[in-house]
Scaffold this motif. Structure first.
Motif, PDB file in Angstrom:
ATOM      1  N   PHE A   1      -2.746  15.375 -19.243  1.00  0.00           N
ATOM      2  CA  PHE A   1      -1.403  15.072 -18.692  1.00  0.00           C
ATOM      3  C   PHE A   1      -0.660  15.522 -17.471  1.00  0.00           C
ATOM      4  N   ARG A   2      -0.690  16.695 -17.230  1.00  0.00           N
ATOM      5  CA  ARG A   2      -0.026  17.139 -15.986  1.00  0.00           C
ATOM      6  C   ARG A   2      -1.091  17.032 -14.829  1.00  0.00           C
TER       7      ARG A   2
ATOM      8  N   SER B   1      -3.951  12.760 -15.398  1.00  0.00           N
ATOM      9  CA  SER B   1      -3.408  11.469 -15.661  1.00  0.00           C
ATOM     10  C   SER B   1      -2.410  11.297 -16.500  1.00  0.00           C
ATOM     11  N   ARG B   2      -1.452  10.591 -16.447  1.00  0.00           N
ATOM     12  CA  ARG B   2      -0.565  10.066 -17.499  1.00  0.00           C
ATOM     13  C   ARG B   2      -0.729   9.029 -18.586  1.00  0.00           C
ATOM     14  N   GLN B   3      -1.623   8.140 -17.749  1.00  0.00           N
ATOM     15  CA  GLN B   3      -2.284   6.808 -18.555  1.00  0.00           C
ATOM     16  C   GLN B   3      -3.901   6.821 -18.381  1.00  0.00           C
TER      17      GLN B   3
ATOM     18  N   PHE C   1      -0.076  10.196 -25.901  1.00  0.00           N
ATOM     19  CA  PHE C   1       0.241  10.130 -24.577  1.00  0.00           C
ATOM     20  C   PHE C   1       1.585   9.381 -24.459  1.00  0.00           C
ATOM     21  N   ARG C   2       1.586   8.316 -25.465  1.00  0.00           N
ATOM     22  CA  ARG C   2       2.851   7.457 -25.410  1.00  0.00           C
ATOM     23  C   ARG C   2       3.918   8.297 -25.594  1.00  0.00           C
TER      24      ARG C   2
ATOM     25  N   ARG D   1       4.313  11.673 -25.125  1.00  0.00           N
ATOM     26  CA  ARG D   1       4.602  12.380 -24.082  1.00  0.00           C
ATOM     27  C   ARG D   1       4.959  11.718 -22.516  1.00  0.00           C
ATOM     28  N   ARG D   2       4.684  10.335 -22.433  1.00  0.00           N
ATOM     29  CA  ARG D   2       5.128   9.609 -21.299  1.00  0.00           C
ATOM     30  C   ARG D   2       6.653   9.353 -21.596  1.00  0.00           C
ATOM     31  N   ASN D   3       7.129   8.997 -22.834  1.00  0.00           N
ATOM     32  CA  ASN D   3       8.373   8.904 -23.162  1.00  0.00           C
ATOM     33  C   ASN D   3       9.378   9.901 -22.761  1.00  0.00           C
TER      34      ASN D   3
ATOM     35  N   GLU E   1       9.321  11.591 -20.389  1.00  0.00           N
ATOM     36  CA  GLU E   1       9.468  11.629 -19.042  1.00  0.00           C
ATOM     37  C   GLU E   1      10.482  10.817 -18.627  1.00  0.00           C
TER      38      GLU E   1
ATOM     39  N   SER F   1       9.981   7.696 -12.119  1.00  0.00           N
ATOM     40  CA  SER F   1       9.554   6.393 -12.777  1.00  0.00           C
ATOM     41  C   SER F   1      10.539   5.156 -12.548  1.00  0.00           C
TER      42      SER F   1
END
Length: 342
Positions: free
Chosen positions: A88-89, A92-94, A118-119, A121-123, A125, A206
């Motif tokens: 992730f870091r 890629s985040r996606q 991943f969903r 973890r993105r949230n 951020e 974002s």
């Protein structure tokens, strides 16, 4: 090398008119002059402002947000997973579907669990609405306080009404206590924004396009450089006017953000229209035709040989005006959508 660079930096021909030396700026006969070493105090002042920010966000902004109906949404943290966290870091985040399948095999889990991780973890951020409200509240509080205090400091000064007075008696203009505190607070505030830049990057990446984020970085650095340089060259009268012109529009924008986060649409729209009017008056009219006229044109009446600082400071002021034009374009686009698309 450092000694040589220091002597070059403080060369009199850079900072002051011909036949003036730093020895002329020793306090005497009731005259008090700005000292470059006083700028070191802005660093501890910045930490004081960070402490004030912490308490105001926690004990004033949060209760106010609750009163306006903003709830603190707690996001679910994903299960600790070093492999996915590293990907992730660093990668890629996606991740694509094929990458997710490869990560699922490596972690010995299902594709669904990797997607879910991943969903979540993105949230994490994405800043919560409450966090955005807290930041807007702090900036609103500072800009409003600075505008009120700035008006109190300036309303009885002759250069507030007659811009020519900023050059009368230059460079031997005494430093007032109000000017000292006005400068220290403002420079300390922008240092505090620099210190929290890492946090702001994480929160705002974002929400803001990269160019707008870079515009904020350039603005903060230009503001600190401009205020610090004007302090050393004793352009304090003009500096206080520049600070006042900038702050008087900004608190309207932060107020509009706060009510936007609270979903008070009509109040938000009214505040944004007021901000737009204040922005165009201060940044598109007063700044170029009042401030820049005083810095570019009027000094030629007092000296036929401009010093190097003349070009340095006006270069930074023109950089700020370029940012004003960029932000003015964005504001105009928003107003156009607001009027024509409702």
């Amino acid at each position: 090398i450092l000694k040589t660079l220091n002597s070059w930096f403080w060369w009199e021909n850079i900072w002051m008119p011909i036949n003036c030396t730093w020895a002329d700026f020793v306090d005497r006969e009731g005259l008090v002059f700005p000292k470059p070493h006083q700028l070191y105090a802005t660093i501890p002042y910045a930490f004081v402002l960070l402490i004030i920010r912490f308490f105001s966000e926690r004990y004033v902004a949060i209760p106010l947000a609750k009163a306006l109906g903003i709830k603190n949404v707690r996001r679910v943290k994903p299960q600790p997973n070093p492999v996915l966290e590293s990907y992730f870091r660093e990668c890629s985040r996606q991740p694509s579907q094929s990458e997710i399948k490869g990560l699922a095999k490596k972690c010995n889990c299902t594709v669904h669990l990797v997607e879910k991780w991943f969903r979540r973890r993105r949230n994490l951020e994405i800043p919560t609405v409450l966090r955005k409200f807290q930041e807007a509240f702090w900036r609103f509080s500072f800009y409003l306080t600075s505008s009120i205090v700035g008006f109190i400091f300036l309303y009885d000064k002759p250069w507030f009404y007659d811009i020519w007075q900023t050059w009368v008696g230059y460079p031997f203009q005494t430093l007032l206590p109000s000017q000292y505190w006005y400068y220290m607070a403002e420079i300390g505030f922008y240092w505090s924004l620099i210190f929290t830049l890492g946090i702001d990057i994480k929160r705002k990446a974002s929400a803001l396009c990269r160019s707008d984020f870079m515009a904020h970085v350039v603005h903060h650095l230009a503001a600190i450089g401009l205020m610090s340089g004007s302090w050393c060259g004793n352009y304090v009268r003009l500096g206080t006017l520049v600070i006042f012109v900038h702050d008087t529009a900004d608190f309207w924008l932060e107020a509009a953000k706060m009510f936007n986060y609270a979903r008070w649409e009509k109040t938000c729209n009214i505040l944004f229209i007021i901000f737009s009017i204040a922005f165009f008056i201060t940044r598109m009219i007063l700044f170029p035709f009042w401030i820049l006229r005083a810095t570019l044109y009027q000094p030629t009446y007092y000296s036929t040989t401009p010093v190097i600082a003349y070009f340095l400071f006006n270069g930074m002021l023109l950089t700020l005006q370029g940012l004003h034009l960029y932000w003015g374009y964005l504001i105009f686009k928003i107003l156009k959508r607001f009027v024509f698309l409702k």
